[in-house]
Design an enzyme around this catalytic site. Sequence first.
Site, PDB file in Angstrom:
ATOM      1  N   ASP A 188      26.539 -23.751 -64.585  1.00  0.00           N
ATOM      2  CA  ASP A 188      27.671 -22.315 -64.930  1.00  0.00           C
ATOM      3  C   ASP A 188      29.018 -23.222 -65.274  1.00  0.00           C
ATOM      4  O   ASP A 188      30.273 -22.768 -66.748  1.00  0.00           O
ATOM      5  CB  ASP A 188      27.974 -21.179 -64.364  1.00  0.00           C
ATOM      6  CG  ASP A 188      27.073 -20.029 -65.241  1.00  0.00           C
ATOM      7  OD1 ASP A 188      25.390 -20.910 -65.167  1.00  0.00           O
ATOM      8  OD2 ASP A 188      26.954 -18.450 -64.851  1.00  0.00           O
ATOM      9  N   CYS A 239      22.663 -21.680 -56.654  1.00  0.00           N
ATOM     10  CA  CYS A 239      23.395 -20.986 -57.792  1.00  0.00           C
ATOM     11  C   CYS A 239      23.085 -20.070 -59.166  1.00  0.00           C
ATOM     12  O   CYS A 239      22.437 -19.330 -58.779  1.00  0.00           O
ATOM     13  CB  CYS A 239      24.177 -22.739 -59.092  1.00  0.00           C
ATOM     14  SG  CYS A 239      24.566 -23.828 -57.534  1.00  0.00           S
ATOM     15  N   ASP A 240      23.967 -19.505 -60.279  1.00  0.00           N
ATOM     16  CA  ASP A 240      24.491 -18.767 -60.568  1.00  0.00           C
ATOM     17  C   ASP A 240      22.819 -17.395 -61.032  1.00  0.00           C
ATOM     18  O   ASP A 240      22.227 -16.914 -60.492  1.00  0.00           O
ATOM     19  CB  ASP A 240      25.176 -18.290 -62.099  1.00  0.00           C
ATOM     20  CG  ASP A 240      27.123 -18.800 -60.646  1.00  0.00           C
ATOM     21  OD1 ASP A 240      26.876 -19.489 -60.159  1.00  0.00           O
ATOM     22  OD2 ASP A 240      27.646 -18.391 -61.853  1.00  0.00           O
ATOM     23  N   LYS A 241      22.048 -18.928 -61.728  1.00  0.00           N
ATOM     24  CA  LYS A 241      21.322 -17.376 -62.623  1.00  0.00           C
ATOM     25  C   LYS A 241      19.543 -18.246 -61.822  1.00  0.00           C
ATOM     26  O   LYS A 241      18.532 -17.497 -61.880  1.00  0.00           O
ATOM     27  CB  LYS A 241      21.082 -17.953 -63.553  1.00  0.00           C
ATOM     28  CG  LYS A 241      22.254 -17.425 -64.584  1.00  0.00           C
ATOM     29  CD  LYS A 241      22.641 -16.374 -64.676  1.00  0.00           C
ATOM     30  CE  LYS A 241      24.070 -16.074 -65.245  1.00  0.00           C
ATOM     31  NZ  LYS A 241      25.102 -16.822 -64.672  1.00  0.00           N
ATOM     32  N   GLU A 299      29.923 -16.025 -70.249  1.00  0.00           N
ATOM     33  CA  GLU A 299      31.346 -15.379 -69.017  1.00  0.00           C
ATOM     34  C   GLU A 299      32.378 -15.454 -69.794  1.00  0.00           C
ATOM     35  O   GLU A 299      32.643 -16.856 -70.069  1.00  0.00           O
ATOM     36  CB  GLU A 299      30.658 -16.464 -67.495  1.00  0.00           C
ATOM     37  CG  GLU A 299      29.627 -15.953 -66.454  1.00  0.00           C
ATOM     38  CD  GLU A 299      29.912 -17.126 -65.646  1.00  0.00           C
ATOM     39  OE1 GLU A 299      28.521 -16.546 -65.265  1.00  0.00           O
ATOM     40  OE2 GLU A 299      29.912 -17.686 -65.503  1.00  0.00           O
ATOM     41  N   SER A 308      32.392 -15.051 -64.410  1.00  0.00           N
ATOM     42  CA  SER A 308      32.604 -15.891 -63.796  1.00  0.00           C
ATOM     43  C   SER A 308      32.686 -14.613 -62.407  1.00  0.00           C
ATOM     44  O   SER A 308      33.774 -14.176 -61.912  1.00  0.00           O
ATOM     45  CB  SER A 308      33.116 -17.136 -64.184  1.00  0.00           C
ATOM     46  OG  SER A 308      33.228 -17.350 -62.878  1.00  0.00           O
TER      47      SER A 308
END
EC number: 4.2.1.9
Length: 616
Positions: free
Chosen positions: A81, A122-124, A491, A517
């Site tokens: 991201d 990480c994020d997703k 984001e 974010s």
Amino acid sequence: MPKYRSATTTHGRNMAGARALWRATGMTDADFGKPIIAVVNSFTQFVPGHVHLRDLGKLVAEQIEAAGGVAKEFNTIAVDDGIAMGHGGMLYSLPSRELIADSVEYMVNAHCADAMVCISNCDKITPGMLMASLRLNIPVIFVSGGPMEAGKTKLSDQIIKLDLVDAMIQGADPKVSDSQSDQVERSACPTCGSCSGMFTANSMNCLTEALGLSQPGNGSLLATHADRKQLFLNAGKRIVELTKRYYEQNDESALPRNIASKAAFENAMTLDIAMGGSTNTVLHLLAAAQEAEIDFTMSDIDKLSRKVPQLCKVAPSTQKYHMEDVHRAGGVIGILGELDRAGLLNRDVKNVLGLTLPQTLEQYDVMLTQDDAVKNMFRAGPAGIRTTQAFSQDCRWDTLDDDRANGCIRSLEHAYSKDGGLAVLYGNFAENGCIVKTAGVDDSILKFTGPAKVYESQDDAVEAILGGKVVAGDVVVIRYEGPKGGPGMQEMLYPTSFLKSMGLGKACALITDGRFSGGTSGLSIGHVSPEAASGGSIGLIEDGDLIAIDIPNRGIQLQVSDAELAARREAQEARGDKAWTPKNRERQVSFALRAYASLATSADKGAVRDKSKLGG
């Protein structure tokens, strides 16, 4: 023969072709009676949180096979991201969550795997794998790559801690010299691992602990530390035990839906509120709950947010503490211990180790445990050496941070604030709610009223902020950036970071149907639902309209009469096919993103796909 799913492809004369192919992967006759366990990795050289995962799948696989299983590894995609931020790449971030979930389902069901070890970070990636795990409902253990060490540099004769967000803010601050900006950039992200603050990646990896699907230490033990290796070794052994318990003993307590129950989801959200986690976790928990067929909604989150205090404060809400400091204070289990002593947790839950919450706390809470090995593990600290190698150092803090009055993690009596780190607001243009990370909001602006400055893309808002068109007192509104309207629900880290760069971090608000974010702080309100593209009233706001924000009373209000809003809605509907679309935005949207948008729901539903459109 136990009724393993994999028996579909390994037994019976009619499966001779499948067995022939399995043999070509290295399997032998002896393997055809063993459980096939998918090692779901997400290694990529694009993402610092995943760059060190290449060999970790093999590490897990070796333990699976030593314990009597057959390990088969595959990889999912992984979007960074931070690298995708601030340009069209961010349109792909949230949709990648669904793609990851689907790809795990495709691989596991196509090959009839019996269980999984999910190596995420990480994020997703963690949310996507979590959704797939609860959708498939076969035994699973999560083990993430671990957090990055905090950056450190010397400015004005003082050593300060840094992270990605500092590099963004200083890079856009006209008052910062080129040399200082370069120094911060080079220092902000020193090692492999997920970015060092309580951003989305680390928040989600912490929440897998609270859900019971990962081991103690998973969310906070540094990626670079040698102790983290043990989590991977244990995961490989333990998943075989869980798999055999389910298939050979018919023990359904080994299944993720029975571990990550509604009570566990409530505990996870309680943890998130207490530690001031990323607002993105709200999206992901709502989405995961739907996969688990659990009735867990924004209403549940709202109720929890009104009673849970903030017991931990970490970057981006403060630069004093990063994930390495959370770990030193006892990690996720340390926070859960304080929440339990405050009577705020459901105790009748178990984790993948088979331990109840009280048993977990007795063994792993640094305030309770008598186990020196556990205390030693929580003293695992940073080395301050640039590296992309996992398990490359064995540095330790001299002492634990067990100061619950003034330390990183606080007791209820010494909470950072009686209100938690996240809040749900409702109002006449957020009828289904919106989310604010209160942990990052200065007390002086918990109540804020100002005129709207409306933008129909993140790019236009950034241009206005950097161009000096946004001034103190303004409420920046960025709309048509929701799941459907973006598409992809970008984001807004750059707009919030640039507000800080321009000296407006405590002087303006930002409201969007997009998201933020985990690195965002300030008066940043996202996930406005319904989104503009779905006919949400955020699409009716005009420049100059007064917007009143009241976080203590959970309210957000557009100060325009109902009659005027009705007239604006009528005018919007009169646009026909162009209704509820941006008026002056040129954005190239690929077929893949249009397909995502056609099924996307608003944020209050987790931005998942609308099954009703497929007759589901």
